[in-house]
Scaffold this motif. Structure first.
Motif, short mmCIF file in Angstrom:
data_model
loop_
_atom_site.label_atom_id
_atom_site.label_comp_id
_atom_site.label_asym_id
_atom_site.label_seq_id
_atom_site.Cartn_x
_atom_site.Cartn_y
_atom_site.Cartn_z
N GLY A 193 25.11 0.95 -55.79
CA GLY A 193 24.59 -0.01 -56.76
C GLY A 193 23.19 0.39 -57.18
O GLY A 193 22.90 1.56 -57.41
N SER A 194 22.27 -0.57 -57.23
CA SER A 194 20.89 -0.29 -57.64
C SER A 194 19.92 -0.33 -56.47
O SER A 194 18.72 -0.41 -56.65
N ASP A 195 20.45 -0.27 -55.25
CA ASP A 195 19.65 -0.36 -54.03
C ASP A 195 19.09 1.03 -53.68
O ASP A 195 19.84 1.93 -53.32
N ALA A 196 17.77 1.20 -53.77
CA ALA A 196 17.15 2.51 -53.51
C ALA A 196 17.36 2.94 -52.06
O ALA A 196 17.53 4.14 -51.79
N ASP A 197 17.35 2.00 -51.13
CA ASP A 197 17.58 2.36 -49.73
C ASP A 197 19.00 2.90 -49.53
O ASP A 197 19.21 3.85 -48.76
N ALA A 198 19.97 2.28 -50.21
CA ALA A 198 21.35 2.77 -50.12
C ALA A 198 21.47 4.16 -50.73
O ALA A 198 22.17 5.03 -50.20
N VAL A 199 20.78 4.38 -51.86
CA VAL A 199 20.80 5.69 -52.50
C VAL A 199 20.23 6.74 -51.55
O VAL A 199 20.77 7.85 -51.41
N MET A 200 19.13 6.41 -50.88
CA MET A 200 18.52 7.35 -49.94
C MET A 200 19.51 7.74 -48.84
O MET A 200 19.66 8.93 -48.51
N LEU A 201 20.21 6.77 -48.28
CA LEU A 201 21.16 7.05 -47.21
C LEU A 201 22.34 7.87 -47.70
O LEU A 201 22.75 8.84 -47.05
N LEU A 202 22.89 7.51 -48.84
CA LEU A 202 24.03 8.25 -49.38
C LEU A 202 23.63 9.67 -49.77
O LEU A 202 24.42 10.61 -49.63
N ASN A 203 22.40 9.83 -50.26
CA ASN A 203 21.91 11.18 -50.56
C ASN A 203 21.82 12.02 -49.29
O ASN A 203 22.13 13.21 -49.30
N HIS A 204 21.37 11.41 -48.20
CA HIS A 204 21.32 12.14 -46.93
C HIS A 204 22.73 12.58 -46.53
O HIS A 204 22.93 13.72 -46.10
#
Length: 454
Positions: A193-204
């Motif tokens: 979604g638009s959650d930056a913390d989730a993006v960080m984790l999925l990018n990892h």
């Protein structure tokens, strides 16, 4: 240090026991006391002869422990919770404690410094050592996978656990607010979604999958490190031109007097030099430490340098089939102080203690994971590559299972047992375990949303 005494060795054993390490090698004790190899070994021999310590094992497997561990491990009823908890934290060497004292000085009392290229230029692979050589060799012996197997085998065997551990630990060091359970749920869901913390984790997660796939084929190279940064920082940088690109902008780091170099030509040159020297280091633990410290010190990218350095440290470990490094249980303040010691003083004492402590925890964690897997299924090993090919045809190209079997000439007559194995794996396929078949999360999610056609 020639002044190391028997009491120093005993105190080191006590400190290690309080941290949960009840048996120690002579290398551990040499590092903990900062004493000479000959002096520490002489004291250990005398302590064993007097009955003060117990010795087990032989040759490189020799370990020492206190005769009575109750003294070291008992927590009194009046001990503060923070003191009890500290037993689970790293045991700092005298050099690390001295560096902590220097870093405790107010910023105004510390002299501003900038990048010093001689930290890399003066390093000669396999002659220079950032870690104590005996410590690096001991960690290599403990962490390596036995037998001759293709590069990346260890990481692939523990991949599902590694994805969660390293993604969560590294993101937490960046201030990510997700819990470990929430991270597992996010990986099952696969969307941010638009959650930056989730993006960080999925990018990892995507970056780790990229390394596991790419490193055995490409090895350690500058393009690989730059691609690693691009994957880690996707949708987190305002300008997509900065993904994997050498920094053109000024970077300032808070809470330190260190000012990174702001010259793009030097950044590019030193990144090439760091990777080139790391590629020549024969001990993968020393190579991992060298990459971790130097990429963070250089700050070659606009943002995401520390997380890039943490994942890049795993590249030599992948290549040499050593246990991966996931920075388990690392305290953010300990991590910050280890980096500041490098930034401001080019002193790795804190970093060595932190790295060796957390890598031992990683080794122990993934050894248990490996043991829990039991013996590999001979049928799966026989059809390993065929499964990957068939899954790709079904998930990416949306072919039926029968069509995939016929195209690959894997019918029951030609590959007995393969069809049943394939259908079983298709039932288990999820976005959080798709990397083992070289499938992207988006392709896998699309196939699942389409009703798992097969």
């Amino acid at each position: 240090m020639s002044g190391t005494t028997r009491d120093d060795v005993l105190e080191a054993l006590r400190r290690l026991a309080r941290a949960g390490q009840f048996e120690a090698s002579s290398t551990d004790l040499i590092h903990a006391t900062q004493g000479s190899s000959a002096t520490v070994r002489r004291h250990l021999e005398a302590l064993w002869a007097s009955g003060a310590v117990v010795r087990t094992g032989r040759a490189r497997a020799t370990r020492y422990r206190l005769k009575d561990t109750n003294e070291a491990t008992a927590v009194s009823a009046t001990e503060a919770p923070a003191q009890a908890e500290s037993r689970l934290l790293p045991v700092w060497s005298p050099a690390a404690l001295a560096m902590s004292s220097r870093l405790a000085m107010p910023l105004a009392a510390r002299n501003p410094v900038t990048y010093q290229r001689r930290f890399v230029d003066d390093y000669v692979p396999n002659e220079s050592w950032l870690m104590p050589r005996e410590l690096a060799e001991a960690l290599h012996r403990s962490g390596r996978l036995q037998g001759q197997q293709p590069a990346g085998t260890y990481a692939r065997k523990v991949l599902e656990q590694l994805l969660i551990d390293l993604s969560w630990s590294s993101s937490r060091l960046e201030g990510n607010r997700y819990s470990l359970l929430a991270t597992e749920e996010l990986f099952r869901r696969g969307t941010a979604g638009s959650d930056a913390d989730a993006v960080m984790l999925l990018n990892h997660k995507t970056a780790i999958e990229f390394l596991v796939d790419a490193v055995p084929v490409q090895g350690l190279s500058t393009p690989l490190v730059r691609n690693l940064h691009a994957v880690l920082m996707q949708d987190l940088l305002a300008d997509t031109d900065d993904l994997g690109a050498i920094r053109q902008k000024v970077v300032n780091i808070s809470d330190t007097v260190y000012v990174p170099t702001q010259v793009p030509a030097m950044l590019e040159e030193m990144l090439e030099s760091i990777v080139a020297k790391a590629r020549l280091i024969k001990n993968p633990v020393e190579a991992a430490f060298f990459l971790w410290v130097n990429l963070a010190y250089l700050q070659p990218f606009e943002d995401g340098n520390k997380r890039t350095s943490r994942l890049a440290a795993n590249i030599p470990l992948l290549l040499y089939n050593c246990a991966p490094l996931s920075f388990l249980d690392v305290d953010t303040q300990d991590y910050a102080r280890a980096m500041l010691g490098v930034y401001e003083f080019r002193d790795v004492a804190l970093a060595v203690d932190l790295f060796s402590w957390t890598y031992r925890r990683s080794i122990n964690k993934y050894l248990v994971v490996m043991e829990s897997l039991g013996m590999p299924d001979p049928l799966r090993l026989r059809y390993r590559e065929s499964l990957t090919d068939a899954m790709g045809l079904i998930v990416r190209e949306r072919k039926s299972a029968q069509a995939a079997l016929e195209e690959l000439k894997l019918t029951e007559d030609e590959a007995p047992g393969f069809r049943a194995l394939l259908l079983d794996e298709l039932k288990k396929l999820e976005v959080f375990n798709c990397a083992r078949y070289r499938l992207t999360m988006s392709a896998t999610q699309g196939w699942i949303d389409a009703g798992r056609p097969q």
